[in-house]
Scaffold this active site. Structure first.
Site, PDB file in Angstrom:
ATOM      1  N   SER A 149       0.800  -1.227   0.000  1.00  0.00           N
ATOM      2  CA  SER A 149       0.000   0.000   0.000  1.00  0.00           C
ATOM      3  C   SER A 149       0.831   1.276   0.000  1.00  0.00           C
ATOM      4  O   SER A 149       0.308   2.364  -0.251  1.00  0.00           O
ATOM      5  CB  SER A 149      -0.933   0.005   1.199  1.00  0.00           C
ATOM      6  OG  SER A 149      -1.758  -1.129   1.165  1.00  0.00           O
ATOM      7  N   HIS A 204     -15.089  -0.513   3.529  1.00  0.00           N
ATOM      8  CA  HIS A 204     -14.866   0.871   3.917  1.00  0.00           C
ATOM      9  C   HIS A 204     -16.055   1.774   3.658  1.00  0.00           C
ATOM     10  O   HIS A 204     -16.110   2.901   4.140  1.00  0.00           O
ATOM     11  CB  HIS A 204     -13.647   1.433   3.180  1.00  0.00           C
ATOM     12  CG  HIS A 204     -12.347   0.850   3.664  1.00  0.00           C
ATOM     13  ND1 HIS A 204     -11.630  -0.093   2.973  1.00  0.00           N
ATOM     14  CD2 HIS A 204     -11.637   1.079   4.809  1.00  0.00           C
ATOM     15  CE1 HIS A 204     -10.548  -0.429   3.624  1.00  0.00           C
ATOM     16  NE2 HIS A 204     -10.521   0.260   4.761  1.00  0.00           N
ATOM     17  N   CYS A 206      -7.621   2.016   1.512  1.00  0.00           N
ATOM     18  CA  CYS A 206      -8.639   1.205   0.857  1.00  0.00           C
ATOM     19  C   CYS A 206      -8.159   0.704  -0.494  1.00  0.00           C
ATOM     20  O   CYS A 206      -7.766   1.477  -1.372  1.00  0.00           O
ATOM     21  CB  CYS A 206      -9.913   2.038   0.684  1.00  0.00           C
ATOM     22  SG  CYS A 206     -11.173   1.138  -0.256  1.00  0.00           S
TER      23      CYS A 206
END
Lengths: 609, 367
Positions: free
Chosen positions: A320, A361, A374
């Protein structure tokens, strides 16, 4: 036969013997003429070589300091047992046998050492045993009349005061190899010299290395010193100041502890590396003396690979962490409105395959998507941006490129592209692969130093400063040629920089942000976590420790005009928020305490996991 | 018949030049022995050598005062006495470097094998001179002549001292050659000798060869056969034309030269006195040999001729083997250089031999 006749015959024979004698006399005279007149120069030189022995006076290497002149590496006196075969009254077997009686080494081991250097010139000392004990020295000194070919030589040896600290940055020294001697870097060296093998020791070997002096002594036929002829003192190597801050280094090392991983902390304003950690590490002191075969084997065969410099040589999927760069790319390319919202329902189908997110989310905008990391949001960002844009912008921002750090053997990560796949894998790019790349998985991988460099560039408004451990100004002060720190600026809108740094501040400081563990009260820390799967998503069993995710955290502070970037990876650490962020916290906390004058010299505590 | 030393005739016939040459060599010898042994507290060696030279000169005068015919008359007794001494040495002698060749009298020690050589020279000369006049010797005569030399040689070989044994060879070789043997016999003797050497060498086992090499050269260097000769050549070559000066040879004073006061004394001469010194020394030695040959040729009878030629053969052999060794033309053997090498037996033997030459010369005009 007449007596007269006989007498003259006998006299003639006597004369014949004189003639023989004269003939032989001429042969002998020729031999002396040849040796003493024709070749006297050659023999004079041989006689000089016989009587003069040159004893090297070993120069200590320069010391290595941290940025506040605290010693990281210096030298300690140590003694080697050396053998000079020239004019030895014994055969090497006899010498080895006699020596083996009093020195803690077997005859076979000694013979191995001798045979290894069998083809060296006879006058060149062969080191039989390094860093000997007081007992060994006593034995040699006590037997100096029986074993005049053996002597004790002072050899300053490297001592790394911080043991394993910054081991990979320091590197280590060792005896120069035959192969190295054949390369242009080592033209001024000779067999038996100590040279830097890796790390700074290798990179700045020519700065650190001193110039050996020598003492010429007159020796007799047993190699015993009869008097001194002349002496040229050694010149010690140059001390080298690095950019490392020992406090930050120690904080980072302690925070990583026994885990496998790497930490690179640097000042993005100038590229100075403040902490450089790769774990597990080795003790460079082991190499300062010839490393034992068993020690070397245990290091080389260790499955945790302590010799590997993970900070610059290991390539990991960024996970991420990549999202930040992707967000910046999308903002720059104009494919994304930051206020656009996307609904995350835990999974979404792209190109006929379902891609998951680890949470539901709900609806998020870009800021929230970064804060909560996310995946669904970024699948869409990546899809719209396209692999070509991803690859172009990521490379522009410094990912997948050599940073040019002043350490040998830096590896480069990989930012995939259509051309790359065609060339390397002889296959066409599938759009589905872009979806994986969008969350830093798939083909993409980077080294920890690259991501620290790139994060520094992004947060300072597109200014990439070549990371370095030694300031070129330091080298210039010592009289060595040095290139300036390379600076590379890329165009990026101020609004983009503001947006992503604001979002990363949110990661650390907002409710529900994934980087809360990196928070430092009073210091505006920003950052991004990453939890990169090692094997394909579905079979990443959490029970098998080797298959746990690599935990990333790349942080910086303050979030406006940052002074420090910390890239952290903990291999198989699991969640970036839990395993990596606390390590970055330790470094940032120490940095901040020093900055505001509250650092008490104690180790930074690691935030609760 | 002993002619009193004060006799005018004696001093007239005395070969002063020969003695002068020998004394000059002894001066060089004592100087270089001093230089070669400085590390070991020098003066003992050179003073001992001086004492032996003095004793040798006395012997020289005494022997030259004796008519060599008188010595020849008594030589059978001396010969038997000599064999007895060799047997005594063999049984009760001191063992030095692995061979029993030394006999001690108090602090003096010497090798009977050296001195008995001169008795053998006279014994052989007597036998050869008494042979019926003919051009060539018969086979039986050759065998008998050989026996005279070979018996003591055998006893010395048993000591075992191969080096000294070899120095007896020139006595028989020169004797037979001068007395005359058929070319066929000469060729077959030489051929036989040349052939027997390598064949017997090949038959020997390695440890036996090593033992023989050690007989020939007890100080054989553990680092290899070439070491001594290499160091000797370095010493000689580095001496150059004029030498490094007495006491200044680094090869010598720092001990790189092996057995430098005995077998390798000539290397010290080469290093410290240079080519000039080498040629001077060789010139003096050659003068002694040529002068002796001249004395042989002017001897009153064949007995005198054979005695002197025996001495010449011994000097000749010692010189070429020793000098050839230091310059690397000859294998390393423990054979000393007459007048120069340190050692009582060697010095005494050289002066006694010279005394015999003097005796022969002095008697040439006696009716």
């Amino acid at each position: 036969m007449l007596e007269r006749e006989e007498a003259s015959l006998l006299r003639w024979r006597a004369s014949f013997i004189s003639y023989c004698f004269i003939a032989i006399l001429f042969v002998l005279a020729f031999g002396f003429w040849n040796a003493q007149v024709v070749q006297s120069g050659y023999y004079e030189q041989r006689a000089e070589e016989n009587r003069i022995r040159q004893i090297p006076l070993r120069a200590p290497r320069g010391r290595i300091f941290d940025r506040f002149h605290r010693v990281l590496a210096d030298n300690r006196p140590s003694y080697d047992i050396i053998l000079i075969r020239e004019n030895s009254p014994h055969t090497v077997e006899q010498t080895a046998a006699m020596l083996a009686e009093g020195v803690t080494m077997s005859k076979d081991e000694l013979m191995d050492r001798i045979n290894h250097k069998k083809h060296d010139p006879k006058f060149r000392p062969i080191i039989l045993k390094e860093d000997v004990s007081v007992g060994d020295i006593a034995y040699v000194k006590a037997h100096k009349y029986e074993l005049p070919e053996i002597s004790i030589e002072l050899q300053p040896r490297r001592r790394y005061l911080q043991d394993q600290m910054a081991a990979h940055a320091m590197g280590y020294v060792g005896e120069v190899t035959e192969a190295e001697l054949a390369t242009p870097d080592f033209v001024d060296f000779k067999s038996g010299d100590q040279v830097g093998k890796t790390g700074l020791e290798r990179e700045y070997n020519n700065v650190l290395v001193g110039k050996d002096g020598f003492k010429r002594v007159i020796v007799n036929n047993f190699g015993r010193e009869m008097g001194k002829l002349d002496e040229e003192p050694f010149t010690a190597g140059n001390d080298l100041m690095t950019t490392i801050d020992l406090d930050l280094q120690r904080a980072a090392e302690d925070a990583v502890g026994d885990q496998m991983g790497a930490v690179v902390a640097l000042d993005p304003r100038n590229g100075e590396i403040l902490a450089f950690v790769s774990k597990p590490a080795y003790d460079p002191n082991l190499f300062a003396t010839r490393i034992s075969a068993a020690d070397y084997r245990s290091l080389a065969d260790d499955p945790r690979k302590p010799m590997l410099d993970r900070a610059i040589q290991s390539k990991f999927a960024p996970g991420s962490v990549f999202k930040v760069f992707e967000a910046a790319a999308a903002l720059e390319a104009g494919t994304l409105n930051p206020l656009r919202t996307i609904f995350c329902g835990g999974s979404e189908v792209f190109y006929g395959r379902s891609f998951a997110c680890d949470k539901h989310h709900g609806t998020l905008d870009l800021h929230e998507a970064i804060v909560h990391s996310c995946d669904i949001y970024f699948y869409n960002v990546g899809k719209e941006l396209g692999i070509d844009n991803i690859s172009t912008y990521a490379k522009m921002m410094g990912l997948g490129r050599k940073t040019g750090v002043d350490l040998p053997n830096e590896e480069t990560g990989l930012i995939p592209s259509r051309e790359w796949k065609l060339k390397a894998l002889k296959a066409k790019w599938y759009e589905g692969e872009t979806i994986s790349v969008a969350i830093g998985q798939g083909y993409v991988n980077i080294t920890p130093i690259e991501v620290a460099w790139a994060m520094g560039g992004l947060t300072t408004g597109g200014r990439l400063k070549q990371p370095h451990l030694v300031n070129p100004q330091e080298l210039k002060k010592l009289g060595f040629p040095a290139n300036e720190v390379v600076e590379e600026d890329y165009p990026i809108q101020e609004s983009t920089v503001d947006f992503v740094t604001q979002a990363m501040w949110g990661v650390v400081n907002e409710q529900g942000g994934t980087g809360g563990n990196a928070r430092v009260n009073g210091f505006e820390v920003g950052g991004k976590t990453g939890t990169a799967q090692i094997v394909g998503g579905k079979d990443a069993g959490k029970t098998n420790k080797d298959r746990r995710e690599n935990a990333w955290f790349v942080g910086f502070a303050p979030y406006r005009n940052p002074e420090i970037v910390v890239a952290t990876i903990i291999q198989n650490g699991g969640w970036g928020s839990e395993a990596a962020a606390p390590v970055a916290h330790a470094v940032l906390d120490t940095y901040y305490k020093k900055k505001i004058g509250q650092f008490d010299g104690k180790l930074a505590t690691i935030a609760a996991k | 018949m002993i002619v009193p030393l004060k006799s005018k005739r004696f001093w007239q016939d005395f070969d002063w030049l020969l003695l002068a040459a020998a004394l000059l060599l002894s001066v060089i010898s004592i100087t270089e022995i001093y230089s070669a042994t400085m590390a070991q507290g020098a003066s003992t060696y050179s003073l001992r050598q001086l004492a032996w030279v003095a004793f040798g000169v006395v012997c020289l005068f005494v022997i030259s005062a004796i008519d060599y015919h008188l010595i020849s008359e008594h030589v059978p007794w001396l010969y038997v006495l000599g064999l007895g001494a060799l047997l005594y040495t063999l049984v009760l002698g001191h063992r030095v470097s692995g061979s029993k060749s030394w006999v001690g009298f108090g602090s003096l020690a010497f090798q009977p094998s050296e001195l008995i050589k001169m008795i053998v020279v006279v014994a052989l000369a007597r036998y050869l001179s008494e042979l019926r006049s003919s051009k060539y010797m018969t086979f039986a005569q050759i065998v008998k002549a050989c026996a005279i030399v070979m018996v003591p040689m055998g006893l010395i070989l048993l000591q075992p001292d191969l080096g000294t044994t070899l120095t007896y060879l020139p006595v028989i070789a020169v004797g037979l050659f001068v007395r005359g043997i058929r070319p066929v016999a000469l060729v077959s003797l030489v051929l036989g000798f040349v052939l027997v050497l390598p064949v017997s060498w090949m038959v020997l086992k390695p440890y036996q060869k090593e033992r023989i090499l050690t007989f020939m050269d007890p100080d054989r260097d553990p680092l290899g056969k070439g070491y001594q000769v290499t160091q000797s050549k370095i010493a000689i070559g580095s001496g150059g034309l004029l030498g490094k000066g007495v006491f200044r040879g680094s090869q010598n004073t720092l001990g790189f030269l092996p057995t430098r006061h005995t077998d390798f004394i000539f290397s010290v001469v080469g290093e410290e006195l240079g080519f000039v010194g080498v040629m001077t020394t060789l010139g003096l030695l050659s003068f002694i040999i040529f002068r002796s040959v001249y004395n042989a040729q002017t001897a009153r009878d064949n007995l005198g001729l054979f005695i002197v030629m025996g001495v010449v053969g011994v000097f000749f052999f010692h010189l070429i083997v020793n000098v050839g060794m230091v310059i690397g033309f000859m294998p390393t053997t423990g054979i000393p250089l007459p007048f120069l090498s340190y050692g009582g037996s060697s010095v005494l033997n050289a002066y006694v031999a010279l005394g015999l030459v003097m005796s022969v010369r002095r008697c040439r005009y006696v009716n």
